[in-house]
Design an enzyme around this catalytic site. Structure first.
Site, PDB file in Angstrom:
ATOM      1  N   ASN A  17     -10.739   2.359   4.289  1.00 23.27           N
ATOM      2  CA  ASN A  17     -10.374   2.068   2.902  1.00 23.27           C
ATOM      3  C   ASN A  17     -11.391   1.170   2.197  1.00 23.27           C
ATOM      4  O   ASN A  17     -11.784   1.434   1.054  1.00 23.27           O
ATOM      5  CB  ASN A  17      -8.988   1.426   2.856  1.00 23.27           C
ATOM      6  CG  ASN A  17      -8.553   1.123   1.427  1.00 23.27           C
ATOM      7  OD1 ASN A  17      -8.420   2.024   0.617  1.00 23.27           O
ATOM      8  ND2 ASN A  17      -8.364  -0.152   1.119  1.00 23.27           N
ATOM      9  N   GLU A  51       0.830  -1.204   0.000  1.00 17.98           N
ATOM     10  CA  GLU A  51       0.000   0.000   0.000  1.00 17.98           C
ATOM     11  C   GLU A  51       0.868   1.260   0.000  1.00 17.98           C
ATOM     12  O   GLU A  51       0.524   2.275  -0.621  1.00 17.98           O
ATOM     13  CB  GLU A  51      -0.936   0.004   1.218  1.00 17.98           C
ATOM     14  CG  GLU A  51      -1.896  -1.166   1.287  1.00 17.98           C
ATOM     15  CD  GLU A  51      -3.046  -1.036   0.313  1.00 17.98           C
ATOM     16  OE1 GLU A  51      -3.137  -0.003  -0.380  1.00 17.98           O
ATOM     17  OE2 GLU A  51      -3.859  -1.969   0.243  1.00 17.98           O
ATOM     18  N   TRP A  75     -23.328   9.268 -18.457  1.00 18.94           N
ATOM     19  CA  TRP A  75     -23.554   9.516 -17.036  1.00 18.94           C
ATOM     20  C   TRP A  75     -24.882  10.237 -16.839  1.00 18.94           C
ATOM     21  O   TRP A  75     -25.286  11.057 -17.675  1.00 18.94           O
ATOM     22  CB  TRP A  75     -22.430  10.377 -16.457  1.00 18.94           C
ATOM     23  CG  TRP A  75     -21.054   9.804 -16.566  1.00 18.94           C
ATOM     24  CD1 TRP A  75     -20.050  10.232 -17.382  1.00 18.94           C
ATOM     25  CD2 TRP A  75     -20.518   8.702 -15.821  1.00 18.94           C
ATOM     26  NE1 TRP A  75     -18.914   9.468 -17.201  1.00 18.94           N
ATOM     27  CE2 TRP A  75     -19.173   8.521 -16.243  1.00 18.94           C
ATOM     28  CE3 TRP A  75     -21.034   7.849 -14.849  1.00 18.94           C
ATOM     29  CZ2 TRP A  75     -18.346   7.529 -15.719  1.00 18.94           C
ATOM     30  CZ3 TRP A  75     -20.221   6.869 -14.322  1.00 18.94           C
ATOM     31  CH2 TRP A  75     -18.896   6.708 -14.754  1.00 18.94           C
ATOM     32  N   TRP A 108     -17.606   9.717 -12.110  1.00 22.88           N
ATOM     33  CA  TRP A 108     -16.621   9.538 -11.038  1.00 22.88           C
ATOM     34  C   TRP A 108     -15.955  10.844 -10.639  1.00 22.88           C
ATOM     35  O   TRP A 108     -15.536  11.016  -9.492  1.00 22.88           O
ATOM     36  CB  TRP A 108     -15.553   8.521 -11.456  1.00 22.88           C
ATOM     37  CG  TRP A 108     -14.689   8.929 -12.625  1.00 22.88           C
ATOM     38  CD1 TRP A 108     -14.893   8.636 -13.943  1.00 22.88           C
ATOM     39  CD2 TRP A 108     -13.475   9.695 -12.583  1.00 22.88           C
ATOM     40  NE1 TRP A 108     -13.895   9.176 -14.723  1.00 22.88           N
ATOM     41  CE2 TRP A 108     -13.009   9.825 -13.914  1.00 22.88           C
ATOM     42  CE3 TRP A 108     -12.745  10.280 -11.556  1.00 22.88           C
ATOM     43  CZ2 TRP A 108     -11.844  10.524 -14.239  1.00 22.88           C
ATOM     44  CZ3 TRP A 108     -11.583  10.981 -11.870  1.00 22.88           C
ATOM     45  CH2 TRP A 108     -11.141  11.096 -13.196  1.00 22.88           C
ATOM     46  N   TRP A 163     -10.077   6.602  -7.754  1.00 22.05           N
ATOM     47  CA  TRP A 163     -11.390   6.792  -8.371  1.00 22.05           C
ATOM     48  C   TRP A 163     -11.427   6.176  -9.764  1.00 22.05           C
ATOM     49  O   TRP A 163     -12.415   5.548 -10.154  1.00 22.05           O
ATOM     50  CB  TRP A 163     -11.753   8.276  -8.413  1.00 22.05           C
ATOM     51  CG  TRP A 163     -12.424   8.713  -7.152  1.00 22.05           C
ATOM     52  CD1 TRP A 163     -11.845   9.292  -6.058  1.00 22.05           C
ATOM     53  CD2 TRP A 163     -13.810   8.559  -6.819  1.00 22.05           C
ATOM     54  NE1 TRP A 163     -12.779   9.514  -5.066  1.00 22.05           N
ATOM     55  CE2 TRP A 163     -13.993   9.075  -5.502  1.00 22.05           C
ATOM     56  CE3 TRP A 163     -14.910   8.040  -7.489  1.00 22.05           C
ATOM     57  CZ2 TRP A 163     -15.236   9.082  -4.878  1.00 22.05           C
ATOM     58  CZ3 TRP A 163     -16.155   8.041  -6.859  1.00 22.05           C
ATOM     59  CH2 TRP A 163     -16.310   8.554  -5.573  1.00 22.05           C
ATOM     60  N   TRP A 220       1.851   1.682  -3.382  1.00 18.98           N
ATOM     61  CA  TRP A 220       0.783   2.239  -4.225  1.00 18.98           C
ATOM     62  C   TRP A 220       0.884   3.757  -4.302  1.00 18.98           C
ATOM     63  O   TRP A 220       0.571   4.356  -5.329  1.00 18.98           O
ATOM     64  CB  TRP A 220      -0.579   1.805  -3.677  1.00 18.98           C
ATOM     65  CG  TRP A 220      -1.754   2.254  -4.493  1.00 18.98           C
ATOM     66  CD1 TRP A 220      -2.499   3.378  -4.310  1.00 18.98           C
ATOM     67  CD2 TRP A 220      -2.318   1.590  -5.629  1.00 18.98           C
ATOM     68  NE1 TRP A 220      -3.495   3.466  -5.248  1.00 18.98           N
ATOM     69  CE2 TRP A 220      -3.421   2.380  -6.077  1.00 18.98           C
ATOM     70  CE3 TRP A 220      -2.015   0.414  -6.313  1.00 18.98           C
ATOM     71  CZ2 TRP A 220      -4.194   2.016  -7.166  1.00 18.98           C
ATOM     72  CZ3 TRP A 220      -2.804   0.051  -7.403  1.00 18.98           C
ATOM     73  CH2 TRP A 220      -3.869   0.842  -7.822  1.00 18.98           C
TER      74      TRP A 220
END
Length: 457
Positions: A334, A265, A296, A352, A375, A268
């Site tokens: 998370n 992580e 959308w 998004w 996202w 990341w």
């Protein structure tokens, strides 16, 4: 005496393992400066929650600097202009800074370098973003091979200590008053829950890290359980640079158990910087064009649904608990971040980018790289992403990850519901009058999302 040097601070608000500070000390007298620059980032100026954090971490940093014979100079305006003014006022010709990778900070660094001698240092990530390359010398786009290559360069260098003394200039330039920046909300003060949750600053970061060390070996077993809270909660401290990635790594790397999952992580974060280095507009533009034509939802009904999601009034307890935790504390678990993001994108079929903007304003750990990459991963639009047609079922996720106690904490209307009914009180026939019905049924939402994806293809 030699001319003083400027230490330009941004998201590196610490004294330990601070390479720019150490380099500045080598040059002579140091003038630490933080510039509140809302002009350079434009629509990515800091959100409200981040500004709350900034106020408190700057207070903490100034106190730490004063204990070392220094102080923090505050200025407001465009970074290049304010640094140039400070250089003229103080006679400083050189600026030391830790290199940043958000597109606006890269632009600012170029602007500063045209006017002053700017020396940038690496120090906010496990490895300098852009330095971990493929066999052909290119940049990675997919996390798994990136992480494999990054691990081969680790561990990072041992963190350096806080300097014993920071040499001060003969005369200090004028500084803004932190209170005059109005970073804290007042009318209304929506941050009352923040102080109960967080202690911004370097000391708070190390206290949080010390607490995490005790259960870092059980990270993978507990990180997905909102009611247990097995995550580190280090993200805002890492974002503001109150603790370095190297410090975190060396503190927990030998914990054993499932700590490697946690270390990935941290990796990341490095990956997210690599992505925005290649795609500077990743916060607003799809990484892949496959869903550019997806229709959308817009209009009054969609706006009402967006507002219900923001306020935690969707009728899905796990979603509502997460959104209320976010509003109250500036942070969200998370696993629940993934559930709430998927719900907005796929159940409500709302772009998004509207979720990304809400998180940007509400998160104390709002980070351009991580926020946009996460996202886009959920939306299926990213260069490395979950498929759009993989739709999280919140009513399955909630019992799977034992979120009952979490829901009762953050959705008080449901606090008296016992057993498995807490996950879907409407279906169980015990939905309290004050709690909303589901904004849309799961099956209906799923079919609508899949049809939108088919039309886009």
């Amino acid at each position: 005496m030699t001319d003083p040097v400027l230490l330009w601070l941004r998201r590196d608000l610490r004294l330990a393992d601070q390479p720019a500070l150490l380099a500045a000390i080598e040059d002579g007298a140091v003038i630490p400066v933080y510039i509140l620059d809302d002009d350079t980032p434009k629509h990515y100026a800091m959100g409200g929650a981040s500004r709350w954090w900034l106020h408190h971490t700057l207070e903490s940093l100034d106190a730490s600097l004063r204990a070392k014979g220094s102080r923090l100079i505050l200025r407001r305006g465009e970074s290049a202009d304010e640094l140039a003014k400070l250089a003229e006022e103080t006679g400083a010709k050189r600026v030391h800074a830790i290199r940043h990778f958000e597109p606006w900070w890269r632009n600012a660094e170029r602007a500063v370098a045209k006017r002053l001698d700017l020396e940038c240092h690496d120090g906010n990530y496990l490895a300098p973003p852009g330095s971990v390359t493929t066999g052909s010398g290119g940049q990675y786009k997919i996390f798994t091979p990136f992480w494999r290559a990054l691990k081969a360069t680790l561990p990072p260098p041992e963190p350096t200590r806080v300097p014993a003394h920071i040499p001060a200039p003969a005369h200090w330039p004028k500084s803004d008053s932190l209170a005059d920046w109005d970073l804290l909300p007042t009318k209304p003060d929506w941050s009352t829950g923040f102080g109960k949750e967080w202690t911004p600053g370097e000391k708070g970061a190390h206290k949080r890290l010390k607490a995490f060390e005790e259960h870092a070996d059980r990270y993978d077993e507990t990180r997905n359980l909102p009611s247990v809270e097995g995550s580190s909660r280090l993200s805002p401290h890492l974002h503001f640079g109150e603790v370095s990635a190297a410090q975190v790594w060396h503190a927990v790397a030998d914990a054993g158990g499932s700590v490697d999952v946690f270390l990935s992580e941290i990796g990341w974060r490095d990956y997210a910087q690599t992505v925005i280095g290649q795609y500077p507009d990743y916060g607003t533009k799809n990484g892949r064009d496959a869903l550019d034509t997806l229709a959308w939802r817009t209009g009054k009904a969609a706006d009402a649904d967006l507002e219900a999601w923001q306020q935690g009034r969707t009728g899905y307890p796990i979603v509502d608990a997460g959104m209320r935790q976010l509003w109250t504390t500036g942070w969200m678990h998370n696993r629940v971040r993934m559930i709430t993001a998927s719900f907005l994108i796929k159940h409500l079929l709302i772009d998004w980018r509207k979720g990304e903007r809400w998180f940007w304003d509400c998160l104390v750990d709002a980070d351009y790289g991580s926020n946009s990459v996460n996202w886009q991963w959920t939306a299926g639009t990213g260069i490395d992403a979950n498929m759009f047609v993989r739709i999280m079922a919140p009513l399955v996720q909630s019992p799977k990850f034992d979120a009952g106690a979490y829901i009762r904490e953050w959705v008080p209307e449901l606090a008296d519901i016992t057993g498995e009914a807490i996950h879907d009180p409407e279906e169980a026939g015990c939905r309290p009058r004050g709690y909303p019905a589901k904004i849309i049924g799961h099956r209906e939402a799923r079919e609508r999302a899949l049809e939108a994806a088919r039309q886009a293809r």
